[in-house]
Design an enzyme around this catalytic site. Structure first.
Site, mmCIF file in Angstrom:
data_model
loop_
_atom_site.group_PDB
_atom_site.id
_atom_site.type_symbol
_atom_site.label_atom_id
_atom_site.label_comp_id
_atom_site.label_asym_id
_atom_site.label_seq_id
_atom_site.Cartn_x
_atom_site.Cartn_y
_atom_site.Cartn_z
ATOM 1 C CD1 TRP A 169 -2.938 1.452 0.493
ATOM 2 C CD2 TRP A 169 -1.474 2.396 2.163
ATOM 3 N NE1 TRP A 169 -3.379 2.633 0.893
ATOM 4 C CE2 TRP A 169 -2.422 3.393 1.741
ATOM 5 C CE3 TRP A 169 -0.352 2.831 2.826
ATOM 6 C CZ2 TRP A 169 -2.710 4.718 2.353
ATOM 7 C CZ3 TRP A 169 -0.222 4.241 3.123
ATOM 8 C CH2 TRP A 169 -1.157 5.190 2.868
ATOM 9 C CG ASP A 334 -13.118 9.758 -2.180
ATOM 10 O OD1 ASP A 334 -12.998 8.736 -1.209
ATOM 11 O OD2 ASP A 334 -12.124 9.541 -3.037
ATOM 12 N NE ARG A 411 -10.400 2.692 5.515
ATOM 13 C CZ ARG A 411 -10.913 3.682 4.725
ATOM 14 N NH1 ARG A 411 -11.865 3.092 3.668
ATOM 15 N NH2 ARG A 411 -10.420 4.846 4.471
ATOM 16 C CE LYS A 444 -11.142 6.755 -5.079
ATOM 17 N NZ LYS A 444 -10.437 7.965 -4.410
ATOM 18 C CD1 TRP A 445 -15.705 -1.202 -7.228
ATOM 19 C CD2 TRP A 445 -17.567 -0.629 -8.314
ATOM 20 N NE1 TRP A 445 -16.633 -2.285 -7.219
ATOM 21 C CE2 TRP A 445 -17.645 -1.929 -7.848
ATOM 22 C CE3 TRP A 445 -18.550 -0.259 -9.213
ATOM 23 C CZ2 TRP A 445 -18.808 -2.566 -8.095
ATOM 24 C CZ3 TRP A 445 -19.753 -1.025 -9.352
ATOM 25 C CH2 TRP A 445 -19.958 -2.350 -8.678
ATOM 26 C CG ASP A 446 -11.792 2.616 -2.647
ATOM 27 O OD1 ASP A 446 -10.767 1.561 -2.837
ATOM 28 O OD2 ASP A 446 -11.555 3.586 -2.099
ATOM 29 C CG ASN A 448 -10.610 1.112 0.798
ATOM 30 O OD1 ASN A 448 -9.622 1.129 0.239
ATOM 31 N ND2 ASN A 448 -11.454 1.914 0.890
ATOM 32 C CB CYS A 492 -10.139 3.162 -6.405
ATOM 33 S SG CYS A 492 -9.172 3.648 -4.873
ATOM 34 C CG ASP A 514 -4.861 5.422 -1.041
ATOM 35 O OD1 ASP A 514 -5.545 5.887 -1.953
ATOM 36 O OD2 ASP A 514 -5.264 4.597 -0.423
HETATM 37 C C1 GLA Z 1 -9.253 4.219 -0.265
HETATM 38 C C2 GLA Z 1 -9.184 4.935 -1.562
HETATM 39 C C3 GLA Z 1 -8.845 6.622 -1.074
HETATM 40 C C4 GLA Z 1 -10.091 7.044 -0.615
HETATM 41 C C5 GLA Z 1 -10.362 6.246 0.581
HETATM 42 C C6 GLA Z 1 -11.824 6.576 1.123
HETATM 43 O O1 GLA Z 1 -7.978 4.334 0.544
HETATM 44 O O2 GLA Z 1 -7.731 4.707 -2.215
HETATM 45 O O3 GLA Z 1 -8.425 7.367 -2.267
HETATM 46 O O4 GLA Z 1 -11.072 6.962 -1.558
HETATM 47 O O5 GLA Z 1 -10.447 4.808 0.726
HETATM 48 O O6 GLA Z 1 -12.166 5.738 2.481
#
Ligand code: GLA
Length: 691
Positions: A169, A334, A411, A444-446, A448, A492, A514
């Site tokens: 990361w 975001d 998280r 923006k499709w994340d 995490n 993402c 990030d």
């Molecule tokens: C991830 C993404 C960031 C942001 C956060 C939001 O870490 O990479 O750009 O969108 O989530 O929680």
């Protein structure tokens, strides 16, 4: 182009510069013949006549020579295909024939009720060979322990070198090169997503430089767990095998009448050095992978680093006004706009606007943003849920979990089980409703967190979930794109955790990392560019000192020129930027818009890597050339070396749009361009136009 021998047992696929040839022997062994410069059918037939080595019983003549080694029989290499049926393991196939249609070659084999088809395609005007495999089961249930997409065989050479992109990361896609030694080098992900740790790409060369020499590369189009194994076999032959899934312990079970299609594993031979190979990969992705790649990506603003979870409609409006004044074209809200998402502890899963923060929903903000002349985008993380959410309270069994075991939180979130149809349907309804309910242009499709407890008590064979999750994700993206063709998507995953040819075929750009520190980014971008083009590489200018990562202070100039190497974005807290900074930023954005077609669609030349004091990248599109140069630190007052440019016409003259100077092509190519850079963290943009 495809050539087929008269007996229908030798095939040669050719692109503009390279050929790929295979042959089935009279014993139904599928042998690899050639991958490299263009050859004809007669050359391939001559290769097919070469006898296999006459080995003693401790080696197999097939090892290192087979196109797709299966488990079982006289083979000791890692099998690409490993299956188990009741009472038997491995494959002993017979060749059934080939089909060739629509530029695709299919070689068909059968082992009892299991049909194994190898697919080959060289999309027009590229030297990339796309390979994949389908398995159709007409017999009793078969366990697929391993089903790779392809095995690639390299020609005999004395010593090979492996290039790979590794990271973590905040430090993704860092390039390393090392000599291959006997045995196997295995990279991959056992995390359920492509991962920050390795991009699914390798390149092999013997003595290539940036602009010269043979390079073999392979890249997998898969966004779940994966594995690529590079093996130097006992007689120094090298094979690369790869596909979905990390272990050999099981992909899924194929019942009677069921089939499985592997992801595509693409291979490319180039004799243009590492740079030539990258340019060929970029051109291939722009022409055949990335949707709508001829359309340039807009300059975006993203609110994450500016506001994190502390957001409100009013504050987003204020940011949007400043962004619009700067020339930004797409404003993205975001995390933090939905459910009870005031921190990372709650709300994921509840995809309705937070009523305290957005009392009228998202539409008023979206309308305001549109009124300012920008597109409007939102962040989502659909595959996840916080235990503290209405969704989880209603459906605690919708997550991946092992019965009777702890549910590991990362998280504060769990992974939804996208193998379940009800989960996929719920997500479809939520996302479709969201896109229909407010004028959203960009998502923006994340993603995490990684998989940890990939279980599904209702499935008798829970491994299936690893594969089906990715298929579920792809199906959702495909369905959303079809229903909302005007919406663009960004992939993402905590930065660059999900970047591969699979996700790139259904998203418009990716979040590279990030880490928005402009100096660290140069190395990350250098690695990224080995395989993927600037057209998808999102990069933001954020605040200085860099609060997210390292407190490094840098000028707006350095931050902008670093981010202009890809799809430019701005991610700082604009409400704290001075009037001078905002005015300067406006100029940089305007300059970026001028060079954007060349950066996003041009051929990219890495002039100097980011390790030294001076690094630079050049882009060429038609008569236009752009050079981005960065000086990390000037030492001993030494003059900065001239940059030898590439891809120019030596007989032409080029006008520098910054200085008005006229340069001769031959001089720029051989003696280089002098760029005035000084001190620490300096940067320049140079535009040249052919006269
Ligand atoms: C991830 C993404 C960031 C942001 C956060 C939001 O870490 O990479 O750009 O969108 O989530 O929680």
């Amino acid at each position: 182009m495809l050539e087929i021998s008269e007996d229908g047992r030798t095939w040669v696929l050719s692109g503009p510069a390279s050929s790929y040839a295979v042959h089935v022997t009279g014993r139904d062994e599928l042998l690899h013949l050639h991958w490299g410069p263009r050859i004809g059918l007669a050359d391939a037939e001559a290769l097919a006549l070469r006898p296999l080595p006459d080995y003693w019983p401790f080696e197999s003549p097939l090892d290192g020579r087979e196109e797709y080694p299966v488990e079982g029989g006289p083979r000791f290499v890692r099998p690409a295909l490993s299956v188990r049926t009741a009472g038997r393991r491995g494959t002993e196939w017979v060749f059934e024939g080939h089909d060739a249609a629509d530029g695709e070659l299919r070689l068909r084999f059968r082992d009892g009720g299991l049909a194994v088809t190898l697919h080959y395609r060289m999309p027009s005007s590229t030297d990339v060979v796309e390979r994949w495999v389908t398995l159709d089961n007409r017999g009793p249930a078969v366990e697929l322990l391993r089903a790779d997409s392809a095995t690639w065989t390299l020609p005999d050479r004395d010593a090979w070198r492996l290039s790979q992109l590794h990271g973590r990361w905040g430090a993704e896609s860092r390039l390393t090169r090392s000599g291959l030694t006997h045995g196997e080098k295995v990279i991959g992900s056992r995390r359920g997503h492509t991962s920050h740790q390795h991009l699914p790409w390798v390149a092999l060369d013997t003595d290539a430089t940036e602009e010269r020499g043979e390079v073999y590369g392979c890249a997998l189009g898969w966004s779940g767990s994966w594995r690529i194994a590079v093996a130097q076999l006992p007689d120094a032959r090298v094979q690369i095998t790869g596909g979905a899934g990390h272990d050999d312990s099981g992909l899924l079970t194929l019942g009677t009448g069921e089939s499985y299609t592997t992801p595509v594993f693409a291979g490319l031979w180039s004799d243009g050095g590492f740079g030539g190979a990258s340019r060929a990969w970029h051109a291939y992705q722009r022409a055949h992978v990335i949707p709508d790649a001829g359309r340039d990506r807009p300059v975006l603003f993203n609110s994450w680093e500016a506001t994190e979870f502390d957001i409100s409609e009013e504050q987003q409006r204020a940011l949007a006004e400043r962004a619009a004044a700067m020339g930004v074209e797409l404003f993205v809200v975001d995390d933090g706009w939905f459910g009870a998402r005031t921190s990372d502890r709650a709300g994921l899963g509840d995809w309705t606007p937070n009523p305290d923060r957005f009392p009228g929903g998202l539409k008023p903000l979206a309308d305001h943003v549109h009124g300012l002349g920008m597109q409007f985008g939102i962040w989502v993380e659909p595959e996840m849920v916080n235990p503290d959410s209405d969704l989880y309270r209603a459906h605690p069994d919708w997550v991946q979990y092992q019965p009777g075991r702890k549910r590991t939180e990362f998280r504060n979130q769990l992974v939804l089980n996208l193998a379940r149809e009800d989960v996929r349907e719920y997500l479809w309804e939520q996302l479709d409703g969201l896109l229909a309910g407010a004028p959203v242009d960009y998502v923006k499709w994340d993603f995490n967190r990684c998989f940890t407890d990939a279980g599904w008590p209702e499935d008798p064979y829970p491994q299936r979930l690893w594969v089906d999750h990715v298929h579920g994700l792809y199906a959702l993206l495909d369905r959303l794109r079809a229903a909302h063709p005007g919406v663009a998507f960004e992939s993402c995953s905590g930065g660059g955790g999900r970047i591969d040819l699979g996700v790139l075929s259904r998203t418009d750009q990716v979040w590279t990392s990030d880490n928005t520190d402009p100096l660290d980014r140069l190395a990350i971008q250098h690695g990224f560019s080995q395989i993927h083009p600037a057209r998808v590489m999102a990069a933001w200018v954020t605040d200085s000192p860099n609060a997210m990562l390292n407190q490094r202070a840098s000028s707006l100039r350095f931050r902008f020129v670093s981010a202009m190497a890809g799809v430019l974005g701005v991610g700082g807290d604009l409400t704290r930027w001075t009037r001078e900074e905002l005015a300067e930023a406006r100029e940089w954005v305007a300059l970026y818009k001028e060079i954007r077609p060349v950066v996003q669609r041009g051929d990219q030349y890495r002039l100097r890597p980011p390790e030294g004091g001076l690094s630079a990248v050049q882009y060429v599109l038609g008569d236009e050339t752009v050079v981005l140069a960065w000086l990390q630190a000037q030492r001993y007052g030494e003059p900065v070396p001239a940059l030898r440019l590439r891809g120019l016409d030596p007989t032409a003259s080029y006008e520098c749009l910054e200085t008005g100077e006229i340069h001769r092509g031959a001089v720029l190519l051989h003696h280089g361009l002098r760029v005035a850079l000084r001190g620490d963290l300096d940067a320049k943009v140079v535009r040249l136009k052919r006269k």
